[in-house]
Design a protein around this motif. Structure first.
Motif, PDB file in Angstrom:
ATOM      1  N   ALA A 173       0.890  -1.274  -0.053  1.00  0.00           N
ATOM      2  CA  ALA A 173      -0.104  -0.053  -0.129  1.00  0.00           C
ATOM      3  C   ALA A 173       0.782   1.261  -0.055  1.00  0.00           C
ATOM      4  N   LEU A 174       2.104   1.109   0.495  1.00  0.00           N
ATOM      5  CA  LEU A 174       2.844   2.437   0.664  1.00  0.00           C
ATOM      6  C   LEU A 174       3.720   2.328  -0.625  1.00  0.00           C
ATOM      7  N   GLY A 175       3.832   1.517  -1.357  1.00  0.00           N
ATOM      8  CA  GLY A 175       4.721   1.486  -2.431  1.00  0.00           C
ATOM      9  C   GLY A 175       6.234   1.922  -2.406  1.00  0.00           C
ATOM     10  N   ALA A 176       6.470   2.900  -3.169  1.00  0.00           N
ATOM     11  CA  ALA A 176       7.796   3.383  -3.098  1.00  0.00           C
ATOM     12  C   ALA A 176       8.207   4.102  -1.865  1.00  0.00           C
ATOM     13  N   ASP A 177       7.108   4.570  -1.102  1.00  0.00           N
ATOM     14  CA  ASP A 177       7.254   5.209   0.282  1.00  0.00           C
ATOM     15  C   ASP A 177       8.220   4.118   1.373  1.00  0.00           C
ATOM     16  N   THR A 178       8.359   2.899   1.014  1.00  0.00           N
ATOM     17  CA  THR A 178       9.100   2.076   2.195  1.00  0.00           C
ATOM     18  C   THR A 178      10.374   1.978   1.995  1.00  0.00           C
ATOM     19  N   THR A 179      11.114   2.904   1.121  1.00  0.00           N
ATOM     20  CA  THR A 179      12.417   2.984   1.262  1.00  0.00           C
ATOM     21  C   THR A 179      12.965   3.327   2.657  1.00  0.00           C
ATOM     22  N   ASN A 180      12.387   3.859   3.430  1.00  0.00           N
ATOM     23  CA  ASN A 180      12.969   4.324   4.820  1.00  0.00           C
ATOM     24  C   ASN A 180      12.259   3.782   5.857  1.00  0.00           C
TER      25      ASN A 180
END
Length: 187
Positions: free
Chosen positions: A81-88
């Motif tokens: 659900a977070l997509g690319a936002d999970t890098t952090n």
């Protein structure tokens, strides 16, 4: 170090915190206790080195019939659900069953839910030290000698914020979508 009293206070404050939808916010959070284990690849995972990232921690075991696989499935849905936002964000599963779970098995188990998940465990002595530092309990229920036993363990997901503080607890049963909604507010 988070004491049992602080944990009880954090749980009581849950209704008072309007910052997150489902997470229990620990106000005036202390630094997260130390957590460092050698991973299956021989590299050392050290929670202190994860500063700058949000770290989701779950203490369970690979033979768990219910809460562990449900929690990691919810993590995987949150990550999607977070997509690319999970890098952090780091998702870290720590097995509390050193008699059955090797570092390799803990990693394989975590990665069956998502290839980026971290799976760790330690020696019995390392896990005893971890339990003291984190003020948690985990112990076999039944006779470990026959191999058919469960492990009582914390059911909450512990969240360490970007500054390395133990900031949020998620109770079991928070859906992946709800986790994603709250995680967006943490980074």
């Amino acid at each position: 170090m988070m004491s049992r009293l602080m944990l009880a206070a954090a749980l009581m404050l849950a209704a008072c915190s309007g910052k997150l939808e489902r997470g229990i916010v620990i106000e005036d959070a202390d630094p997260a206790p130390a957590l460092a284990f050698t991973a299956a690849d021989g590299q050392r995972f050290d929670l202190a080195a994860e500063r700058g990232k949000v770290v989701m921690l779950y203490f369970g075991y690979t033979h768990c019939p219910d809460v562990c696989p449900t929690t990691l499935s919810d993590w995987a849905r949150a990550k999607r659900a977070l997509g690319a936002d999970t890098t952090n964000i780091r998702f870290v599963f720590v097995s509390m069953d050193p008699d059955r779970d090797t570092p390799e098995l803990a990693l394989t188990y975590a990665r069956q839910f998502d290839g980026a998940f971290v799976g760790l465990t330690g020696t019995p002595l390392e896990l005893e030290d971890l339990k003291k530092r984190w003020s948690i309990a985990a112990y076999p229920e039944g006779d470990p000698r026959d191999g058919f036993y469960t492990v009582a363990h914390p059911a909450h997901t512990f969240v360490v914020d970007r500054q390395g503080r133990l900031r949020v607890l998620f109770q079991p049963g928070v859906s992946g979508e709800e986790l994603a909604q709250d995680l967006r507010k943490l980074f």
